[in-house]
Write a protein that holds these residues in place. Structure first.
Motif, PDB file in Angstrom:
ATOM      1  N   GLN A  46      -8.796  -7.660  -0.992  1.00 28.98           N
ATOM      2  CA  GLN A  46      -9.442  -6.359  -1.122  1.00 28.98           C
ATOM      3  C   GLN A  46      -8.533  -5.247  -0.579  1.00 28.98           C
ATOM      4  O   GLN A  46      -7.446  -5.499  -0.074  1.00 28.98           O
ATOM      5  N   GLN A  47      -9.004  -4.026  -0.713  1.00 25.92           N
ATOM      6  CA  GLN A  47      -8.197  -2.851  -0.373  1.00 25.92           C
ATOM      7  C   GLN A  47      -9.007  -1.907   0.491  1.00 25.92           C
ATOM      8  O   GLN A  47     -10.203  -1.711   0.268  1.00 25.92           O
ATOM      9  N   MET A  48      -8.320  -1.323   1.483  1.00 24.66           N
ATOM     10  CA  MET A  48      -8.971  -0.404   2.399  1.00 24.66           C
ATOM     11  C   MET A  48      -8.141   0.874   2.529  1.00 24.66           C
ATOM     12  O   MET A  48      -6.904   0.838   2.468  1.00 24.66           O
ATOM     13  N   GLY A  86       1.183  17.169   7.382  1.00 25.21           N
ATOM     14  CA  GLY A  86       0.824  17.924   8.581  1.00 25.21           C
ATOM     15  C   GLY A  86       0.307  17.009   9.668  1.00 25.21           C
ATOM     16  O   GLY A  86       0.972  16.056  10.065  1.00 25.21           O
ATOM     17  N   HIS A  87      -0.904  17.293  10.153  1.00 22.98           N
ATOM     18  CA  HIS A  87      -1.488  16.528  11.259  1.00 22.98           C
ATOM     19  C   HIS A  87      -2.476  15.475  10.783  1.00 22.98           C
ATOM     20  O   HIS A  87      -3.326  15.015  11.561  1.00 22.98           O
ATOM     21  N   SER A  88      -2.382  15.059   9.532  1.00 26.20           N
ATOM     22  CA  SER A  88      -3.204  13.956   9.040  1.00 26.20           C
ATOM     23  C   SER A  88      -2.394  13.126   8.054  1.00 26.20           C
ATOM     24  O   SER A  88      -1.338  13.553   7.576  1.00 26.20           O
ATOM     25  N   ALA A  89      -2.881  11.926   7.764  1.00 26.79           N
ATOM     26  CA  ALA A  89      -2.190  11.037   6.837  1.00 26.79           C
ATOM     27  C   ALA A  89      -3.195  10.119   6.181  1.00 26.79           C
ATOM     28  O   ALA A  89      -4.227   9.761   6.775  1.00 26.79           O
ATOM     29  N   SER A  90      -2.895   9.709   4.960  1.00 28.45           N
ATOM     30  CA  SER A  90      -3.709   8.737   4.243  1.00 28.45           C
ATOM     31  C   SER A  90      -2.963   7.408   4.210  1.00 28.45           C
ATOM     32  O   SER A  90      -1.807   7.352   3.799  1.00 28.45           O
ATOM     33  N   LEU A  91      -3.635   6.355   4.666  1.00 28.82           N
ATOM     34  CA  LEU A  91      -3.065   5.018   4.663  1.00 28.82           C
ATOM     35  C   LEU A  91      -3.924   4.114   3.796  1.00 28.82           C
ATOM     36  O   LEU A  91      -5.139   3.990   4.023  1.00 28.82           O
ATOM     37  N   THR A  92      -3.315   3.504   2.785  1.00 28.08           N
ATOM     38  CA  THR A  92      -4.000   2.558   1.910  1.00 28.08           C
ATOM     39  C   THR A  92      -3.312   1.208   2.017  1.00 28.08           C
ATOM     40  O   THR A  92      -2.076   1.119   1.938  1.00 28.08           O
ATOM     41  N   LEU A  93      -4.099   0.151   2.235  1.00 27.42           N
ATOM     42  CA  LEU A  93      -3.549  -1.192   2.354  1.00 27.42           C
ATOM     43  C   LEU A  93      -4.336  -2.149   1.473  1.00 27.42           C
ATOM     44  O   LEU A  93      -5.583  -2.134   1.487  1.00 27.42           O
ATOM     45  N   ARG A  94      -3.615  -2.950   0.718  1.00 26.58           N
ATOM     46  CA  ARG A  94      -4.231  -4.031  -0.040  1.00 26.58           C
ATOM     47  C   ARG A  94      -3.759  -5.356   0.538  1.00 26.58           C
ATOM     48  O   ARG A  94      -2.582  -5.529   0.849  1.00 26.58           O
ATOM     49  N   ASN A  95      -4.692  -6.294   0.674  1.00 24.27           N
ATOM     50  CA  ASN A  95      -4.404  -7.611   1.223  1.00 24.27           C
ATOM     51  C   ASN A  95      -4.394  -8.622   0.079  1.00 24.27           C
ATOM     52  O   ASN A  95      -5.436  -8.930  -0.496  1.00 24.27           O
ATOM     53  N   ASN A  96      -3.225  -9.125  -0.248  1.00 23.98           N
ATOM     54  CA  ASN A  96      -3.089 -10.101  -1.324  1.00 23.98           C
ATOM     55  C   ASN A  96      -3.222 -11.541  -0.838  1.00 23.98           C
ATOM     56  O   ASN A  96      -3.019 -12.477  -1.620  1.00 23.98           O
ATOM     57  N   GLY A  97      -3.559 -11.718   0.424  1.00 24.50           N
ATOM     58  CA  GLY A  97      -3.683 -13.056   0.982  1.00 24.50           C
ATOM     59  C   GLY A  97      -5.081 -13.629   0.828  1.00 24.50           C
ATOM     60  O   GLY A  97      -6.000 -12.981   0.327  1.00 24.50           O
ATOM     61  N   ALA A  98      -5.253 -14.872   1.306  1.00 24.09           N
ATOM     62  CA  ALA A  98      -6.522 -15.581   1.198  1.00 24.09           C
ATOM     63  C   ALA A  98      -7.410 -15.398   2.421  1.00 24.09           C
ATOM     64  O   ALA A  98      -8.535 -15.906   2.455  1.00 24.09           O
ATOM     65  N   GLY A  99      -6.906 -14.681   3.439  1.00 26.17           N
ATOM     66  CA  GLY A  99      -7.692 -14.438   4.649  1.00 26.17           C
ATOM     67  C   GLY A  99      -7.563 -12.996   5.095  1.00 26.17           C
ATOM     68  O   GLY A  99      -6.615 -12.296   4.725  1.00 26.17           O
ATOM     69  N   GLY A 113       0.815  -1.208   0.000  1.00 28.17           N
ATOM     70  CA  GLY A 113       0.000   0.000   0.000  1.00 28.17           C
ATOM     71  C   GLY A 113       0.841   1.247   0.000  1.00 28.17           C
ATOM     72  O   GLY A 113       2.001   1.240  -0.436  1.00 28.17           O
ATOM     73  N   SER A 114       0.255   2.307   0.512  1.00 27.51           N
ATOM     74  CA  SER A 114       0.949   3.592   0.512  1.00 27.51           C
ATOM     75  C   SER A 114       0.634   4.354   1.783  1.00 27.51           C
ATOM     76  O   SER A 114      -0.401   4.135   2.426  1.00 27.51           O
ATOM     77  N   TRP A 115       1.536   5.277   2.114  1.00 26.07           N
ATOM     78  CA  TRP A 115       1.435   6.104   3.326  1.00 26.07           C
ATOM     79  C   TRP A 115       1.792   7.516   2.938  1.00 26.07           C
ATOM     80  O   TRP A 115       2.883   7.780   2.444  1.00 26.07           O
ATOM     81  N   GLN A 116       0.847   8.448   3.142  1.00 18.27           N
ATOM     82  CA  GLN A 116       1.039   9.825   2.711  1.00 18.27           C
ATOM     83  C   GLN A 116       0.682  10.789   3.835  1.00 18.27           C
ATOM     84  O   GLN A 116      -0.451  11.260   3.928  1.00 18.27           O
ATOM     85  N   PRO A 117       1.659  11.078   4.729  1.00 16.28           N
ATOM     86  CA  PRO A 117       1.394  12.053   5.787  1.00 16.28           C
ATOM     87  C   PRO A 117       1.494  13.475   5.267  1.00 16.28           C
ATOM     88  O   PRO A 117       2.294  13.777   4.371  1.00 16.28           O
ATOM     89  N   ALA A 177       4.765   2.179   0.229  1.00 15.52           N
ATOM     90  CA  ALA A 177       5.409   3.261  -0.522  1.00 15.52           C
ATOM     91  C   ALA A 177       5.272   4.543   0.280  1.00 15.52           C
ATOM     92  O   ALA A 177       4.241   4.806   0.904  1.00 15.52           O
ATOM     93  N   GLY A 178       6.315   5.351   0.303  1.00 15.74           N
ATOM     94  CA  GLY A 178       6.274   6.608   1.038  1.00 15.74           C
ATOM     95  C   GLY A 178       6.900   6.532   2.400  1.00 15.74           C
ATOM     96  O   GLY A 178       6.878   7.482   3.155  1.00 15.74           O
ATOM     97  N   THR A 179       7.456   5.336   2.784  1.00 14.89           N
ATOM     98  CA  THR A 179       8.171   5.216   4.058  1.00 14.89           C
ATOM     99  C   THR A 179       9.544   4.625   3.801  1.00 14.89           C
ATOM    100  O   THR A 179       9.795   3.981   2.800  1.00 14.89           O
ATOM    101  N   ASP A 180      10.440   4.852   4.753  1.00 16.65           N
ATOM    102  CA  ASP A 180      11.786   4.289   4.677  1.00 16.65           C
ATOM    103  C   ASP A 180      11.807   2.951   5.396  1.00 16.65           C
ATOM    104  O   ASP A 180      11.090   2.730   6.372  1.00 16.65           O
ATOM    105  N   HIS A 181      12.660   2.006   4.931  1.00 15.11           N
ATOM    106  CA  HIS A 181      12.790   0.709   5.591  1.00 15.11           C
ATOM    107  C   HIS A 181      14.257   0.408   5.834  1.00 15.11           C
ATOM    108  O   HIS A 181      15.101   0.836   5.060  1.00 15.11           O
TER     109      HIS A 181
END
Length: 266
Positions: free
Chosen positions: A228-230, A184-197, A178-182, A262-266
């Motif tokens: 699915q994606q949230m 200021g004082h808010s952020a958008s987090l999108t996650l997709r689950n490619n698994g079966a559960g 997914g992606s992470w887009q902070p 995407a959008g974070t360091d690892h």
């Protein structure tokens, strides 16, 4: 089951919800608290399992009426969506429960649902308002509860999500992307689950490169359903450092993991 947010309707007609919603019904009668209790707070059907049991309890001093409905649970365009469904049936769908008593409700698969992946539903239990409340000179409000319980129907070859006794097993974080887009004082987090559960997300925090930790969601954030994606918009307690990683606890894991975004360091 979460209780931290009230259900609401979005502008596009999709329904956001929580697992327990306190509803206020104006009445020229007595004031009462929501006394309906539900257990368990999550149901899982293994592939050959035809039915599950739900208990409704009345912790109050007056009889109450309850309604049980089951809706298909999807995540479309990053939003929660509930749709009518006859894949699972509640028996009985309506109950009158005496004070201090409880009612058994069978949740039945009829017919058995063929599926290559996990299917998700929400079991919605409503405490109904009194038809004829006892009048009082003071009037008042009637407080009613709505419980929204996750229900999962597992495909063949899979078992309920239970860690082996005595072992701490971490969910495969690689199933998420997914992606992470902070900003200021808010952020958008999108996650997709490619698994079966499904994957339950909780205890979200930001850990900067210098070791500073910012707790963003200390409790439950929500689920990402199988395939699915949230998307969430999160309030941040402070402006985050530019470099770091977003961590979260997945399902019943003992420890949080860094999310591959995407959008974070690892």
């Amino acid at each position: 089951m979460c209780t931290h947010a009230l259900g609401q309707w979005t502008g596009n007609g999709r329904r956001r919800f929580s697992a327990a919603i306190l509803a206020f019904v104006g009445a020229a009668g007595h004031a009462g608290a929501g006394n309906l209790q539900v257990e368990p707070i999550l149901l899982e059907f293994e592939h050959t399992q035809p039915a599950q049991i739900l208990w409704l309890s009345n912790n109050g001093t007056q009889p109450l009426h309850a309604q049980v409905r089951i809706q298909q649970w999807l995540q479309a365009d990053g939003q929660e969506q509930l749709l009518p469904s006859n894949a699972l049936l509640a028996s009985p769908p309506m109950s009158e429960i005496a004070p201090g008593q409880r009612q058994l409700v069978r949740i039945v698969r009829e017919p058995v649902i063929p599926s290559a992946g996990e299917q998700a539903f929400r079991l919605v239990v409503d405490e109904l308002p009194d038809v004829a409340p006892v009048p009082t000179s003071a009037g008042g409000l009637q407080f009613l509860l709505r419980h929204s319980i996750p229900v999962f129907v597992l495909p063949a070859g899979t078992q309920a999500q239970r860690a082996p006794a005595g072992k701490a097993v971490n969910t495969d974080v690689g199933l998420l992307q997914g992606s992470w887009q902070p900003q200021g004082h808010s952020a958008s987090l999108t996650l997709r689950n490619n698994g079966a559960g499904r994957i339950r997300i909780s205890q979200v925090s930001w850990r900067s490169a210098n070791g500073h930790r910012v707790d963003i969601i200390p409790g439950l954030l929500g689920y990402v359903l199988a395939g699915q994606q949230m998307r969430w918009t999160l309030s941040l307690p402070e402006v985050l450092a530019a470099h770091g990683t977003l961590h979260a606890k997945l399902n019943d894991d003992a420890t949080a993991q860094a999310l591959p975004l995407a959008g974070t360091d690892h």
